[in-house]
Enzyme design. Structure first.
Site, PDB file in Angstrom:
ATOM      1  N   SER A  35       0.824  -1.214   0.000  1.00 39.81           N
ATOM      2  CA  SER A  35       0.000   0.000   0.000  1.00 39.81           C
ATOM      3  C   SER A  35       0.853   1.258   0.000  1.00 39.81           C
ATOM      4  O   SER A  35       0.337   2.372   0.022  1.00 39.81           O
ATOM      5  CB  SER A  35      -0.937   0.001   1.222  1.00 39.81           C
ATOM      6  OG  SER A  35      -0.204  -0.167   2.418  1.00 39.81           O
ATOM      7  N   HIS A 168     -40.348  23.715 -10.739  1.00 36.59           N
ATOM      8  CA  HIS A 168     -40.508  22.826 -11.906  1.00 36.59           C
ATOM      9  C   HIS A 168     -39.764  23.373 -13.126  1.00 36.59           C
ATOM     10  O   HIS A 168     -40.136  23.092 -14.265  1.00 36.59           O
ATOM     11  CB  HIS A 168     -41.981  22.616 -12.275  1.00 36.59           C
ATOM     12  CG  HIS A 168     -42.868  22.315 -11.113  1.00 36.59           C
ATOM     13  ND1 HIS A 168     -43.128  21.031 -10.686  1.00 36.59           N
ATOM     14  CD2 HIS A 168     -43.530  23.141 -10.256  1.00 36.59           C
ATOM     15  CE1 HIS A 168     -43.930  21.082  -9.628  1.00 36.59           C
ATOM     16  NE2 HIS A 168     -44.175  22.346  -9.347  1.00 36.59           N
ATOM     17  N   SER A 289     -13.966  25.371 -28.059  1.00 33.58           N
ATOM     18  CA  SER A 289     -14.129  24.093 -28.742  1.00 33.58           C
ATOM     19  C   SER A 289     -13.028  23.970 -29.778  1.00 33.58           C
ATOM     20  O   SER A 289     -12.562  24.965 -30.321  1.00 33.58           O
ATOM     21  CB  SER A 289     -15.507  24.057 -29.399  1.00 33.58           C
ATOM     22  OG  SER A 289     -15.483  23.201 -30.525  1.00 33.58           O
ATOM     23  N   LYS A 295     -17.867  28.784 -29.688  1.00 29.81           N
ATOM     24  CA  LYS A 295     -18.248  28.264 -28.379  1.00 29.81           C
ATOM     25  C   LYS A 295     -17.355  28.683 -27.220  1.00 29.81           C
ATOM     26  O   LYS A 295     -16.154  28.864 -27.351  1.00 29.81           O
ATOM     27  CB  LYS A 295     -18.286  26.730 -28.429  1.00 29.81           C
ATOM     28  CG  LYS A 295     -19.451  26.227 -29.240  1.00 29.81           C
ATOM     29  CD  LYS A 295     -19.650  24.756 -29.042  1.00 29.81           C
ATOM     30  CE  LYS A 295     -20.173  24.458 -27.656  1.00 29.81           C
ATOM     31  NZ  LYS A 295     -20.209  23.035 -27.401  1.00 29.81           N
ATOM     32  N   GLU A 302     -19.187  21.883 -15.217  1.00 32.39           N
ATOM     33  CA  GLU A 302     -19.430  20.538 -15.762  1.00 32.39           C
ATOM     34  C   GLU A 302     -18.549  19.499 -15.069  1.00 32.39           C
ATOM     35  O   GLU A 302     -18.993  18.395 -14.740  1.00 32.39           O
ATOM     36  CB  GLU A 302     -19.161  20.512 -17.267  1.00 32.39           C
ATOM     37  CG  GLU A 302     -20.203  21.267 -18.078  1.00 32.39           C
ATOM     38  CD  GLU A 302     -19.854  21.295 -19.551  1.00 32.39           C
ATOM     39  OE1 GLU A 302     -20.590  20.708 -20.336  1.00 32.39           O
ATOM     40  OE2 GLU A 302     -18.822  21.897 -19.909  1.00 32.39           O
ATOM     41  N   LYS A 337      -8.331   3.453   1.941  1.00 32.80           N
ATOM     42  CA  LYS A 337      -7.563   4.699   1.818  1.00 32.80           C
ATOM     43  C   LYS A 337      -7.764   5.455   0.523  1.00 32.80           C
ATOM     44  O   LYS A 337      -7.998   6.676   0.536  1.00 32.80           O
ATOM     45  CB  LYS A 337      -6.079   4.407   2.030  1.00 32.80           C
ATOM     46  CG  LYS A 337      -5.775   4.149   3.476  1.00 32.80           C
ATOM     47  CD  LYS A 337      -4.435   3.521   3.681  1.00 32.80           C
ATOM     48  CE  LYS A 337      -4.428   2.756   4.979  1.00 32.80           C
ATOM     49  NZ  LYS A 337      -5.445   1.659   5.021  1.00 32.80           N
TER      50      LYS A 337
HETATM   51  N1  ARG Z   1      -1.246  -1.348   5.192  1.00 34.31           N
HETATM   52  C1  ARG Z   1      -2.179  -1.843   6.131  1.00 34.31           C
HETATM   53  C2  ARG Z   1      -3.518  -1.111   5.961  1.00 34.31           C
HETATM   54  O1  ARG Z   1      -3.506  -0.125   5.335  1.00 34.31           O
HETATM   55  C3  ARG Z   1      -1.671  -1.620   7.513  1.00 34.31           C
HETATM   56  C4  ARG Z   1      -2.283  -2.527   8.520  1.00 34.31           C
HETATM   57  C5  ARG Z   1      -1.823  -3.928   8.257  1.00 34.31           C
HETATM   58  N2  ARG Z   1      -2.256  -4.821   9.276  1.00 34.31           N
HETATM   59  C6  ARG Z   1      -2.222  -6.140   9.146  1.00 34.31           C
HETATM   60  N3  ARG Z   1      -2.670  -6.847  10.121  1.00 34.31           N
HETATM   61  N4  ARG Z   1      -1.794  -6.721   8.050  1.00 34.31           N
HETATM   62  O2  ARG Z   1      -4.544  -1.527   6.434  1.00 34.31           O
END
Ligand code: ARG
Length: 476
Positions: A35, A168, A289, A295, A302, A337
């Site tokens: 991650s 309306h 455009s 335009k 938008e 996340k």
């Molecule tokens: N990168 C993990 C997350 O974002 C951190 C927590 C990992 N915990 C675990 N028990 N593997 O959730």
């Protein structure tokens, strides 16, 4: 020592784990599992959270005071490296938490390995995410205030500018443009208040919940929470590591902010069209455009309208992510996340773009607005009110005005163009003050009930909103 993380092979990930592991993670799985590509966003909060944890360990004597100092200083050094652009962990680090711990050990030696005592990445990541969101909520509230400021300024300029009011999407009754804009100031006020309420729940510390069950060490959760400015601590360790309600609540609030921005966007897109011509777009916020040279496109509203769908998706994703998860932590949570960050970033970007758009991206066509409200039947209710004020029962007056409108339409006339004879033929109560009574500005100023569009009411509403804005601006 310079960062070598990027050069290390993914197989090094195996070293992170205990002796239980012999083989290395498959490189594709290491990539899949990592991650670090997105949770690096949390690094400053991870460092701050770890510093509080280290201080707490030192305070209760789980590590020595000298060791705690060493950890705090080492973590601060990582912060400096990161800010200078010199801390760029690769996927071999798996996540930001491992990346920091590994670098800390490089910097301060074996003491670095003591940081994770009485803690798990589960309570750690929950702490980081809450600290991040708490900060971002402050930022978003500031963006809301900036936007309200621009709307209030516009309202002050356009107190007496009329604009057709619709129901309306049919012309209903004319209103003050300021009144229309203040409706958005009110929505944004609720948005800001909602964030304040949510922030209170975000501001609860899971730190010290451990992996799920607490810890055997004599930690002081109140102390670390206090160092981090948390208002509360979670009462239940299982709940602490598996609660993501705060993220759902935030994305709900973010979705509502976008709903409001999207509605204003839709109005501006309509207003900028040839059919309405209520606003013209300045060059600051419009694009052309590639093929139709005439335009000028309202890209900003938008895009805001389009991005609204993205944030709804972030909310939906979060809800679905959580719904089937048994207690406590599950790796699924790693997926919380990107949607959360996306929601935060999108809401900030949209608020900023809309602020610029309203501030310098468009001009209200006041002439056109004035003629728009003068050339329709949106003063018909006022004819009925006129009669009612002269003692004709309202329902009777209402029915009669229906007839007036029908007669006018048949004659190809507006109400203001009927002669006094024509009026009096319809009802003897009509007198020559009818003309003043149905003039657009009279019609607007007459709606002087509290919260209505009457100019006195709107002037009062601007003053109230202004005072409220000043108080919030001081508090944020
Ligand atoms: N990168 C993990 C997350 O974002 C951190 C927590 C990992 N915990 C675990 N028990 N593997 O959730």
């Amino acid at each position: 020592m310079a960062q070598s993380d990027n050069q290390q092979s993914a197989t090094d990930a195996a070293k992170t784990w205990s002796q239980r592991f012999e083989g290395a993670l498959h490189p594709a799985i290491a990539q899949f599992n990592a991650s670090i590509g997105f949770d690096i966003t949390l690094i400053e909060y991870d460092l701050t959270g770890s510093q509080a944890h280290a201080k707490m360990l030192g305070k209760v004597g789980i590590i020595s005071a000298a060791e705690a100092d060493q950890l705090v200083i080492g973590l601060e050094q990582i912060r400096e490296e990161y800010r200078a652009g010199n801390f760029n962990p690769g996927i071999d680090a798996e996540d930001v938490h491992f990346a920091v711990e590994r670098r800390l050990t490089e910097l301060v030696g074996d003491t670095g390995k003591k940081l994770h005592t009485a803690r798990s990445r589960n309570d750690q990541v929950g702490t980081d995410t809450r600290l991040y969101l708490r900060h971002e909520i402050d930022e978003i509230r500031q963006h809301i205030l900036n936007f309200q400021r621009v709307l209030l300024n516009l309202a002050k300029t356009h107190l007496k500018t009329p604009i057709p009011g619709y129901t309306h999407l049919q012309r209903a009754q004319p209103v003050s443009l300021a009144h229309h804009l203040l409706a958005y100031v009110e929505m944004l006020q609720r948005d800001g208040n909602r964030l304040v309420e949510i922030q209170r729940r975000v501001n609860t510390s899971p730190l010290g919940a451990g992996a799920l069950a607490g810890t055997t060490f004599p930690i002081d959760r109140h102390y670390s929470a206090e160092l981090l400015g948390f208002e509360n601590i979670y009462a239940n360790s299982l709940d602490a590591v598996s609660d993501r309600d705060f993220a759902v609540e935030f994305l709900c609030a973010a979705s509502l902010i976008l709903v409001h921005l999207s509605r204003l966007s839709e109005e501006i897109i309509l207003w900028a069209s040839e059919e309405f011509r209520f606003v013209t777009l300045t060059d600051a916020c419009a694009t052309g455009s590639s093929i139709m040279p005439q335009k000028k496109n309202p890209d900003v509203p938008e895009l805001v309208r389009g991005k609204t769908g993205r944030v709804f998706g972030d909310l939906q994703g979060m809800l679905v992510l959580i719904k089937g998860l048994p207690l406590a932590y599950n790796k699924d949570f790693q997926e919380d996340k990107e949607g959360l960050f996306d929601g935060v970033n999108t809401v900030k970007a949209c608020l900023e773009a809309m602020t610029i758009l309203m501030d310098e991206g468009l001009t209200f066509q006041t002439q056109r607005l004035a003629s728009a409200v003068a050339e329709d039947f949106s003063n018909a209710t006022d004819v009925a009110d006129y009669l009612a004020a002269k003692g004709v029962p309202f329902r009777e007056a209402y029915n009669l005005v229906g007839k007036v409108v029908k007669t006018s339409l048949a004659a190809g006339k507006l109400l203001k163009d009927l002669t006094l004879e024509e009026w009096q033929a319809l009802h003897p109560a009509f007198d020559k003050d009818i003309y003043a009574a149905i003039a657009p500005l009279t019609v607007i100023s007459a709606r002087n009930s509290f919260g209505g569009t009457g100019f006195d009411q709107v002037a009062q509403a601007i003053a109230t909103a202004e005072a409220r804005w000043k108080a919030s601006a001081v508090n944020n």
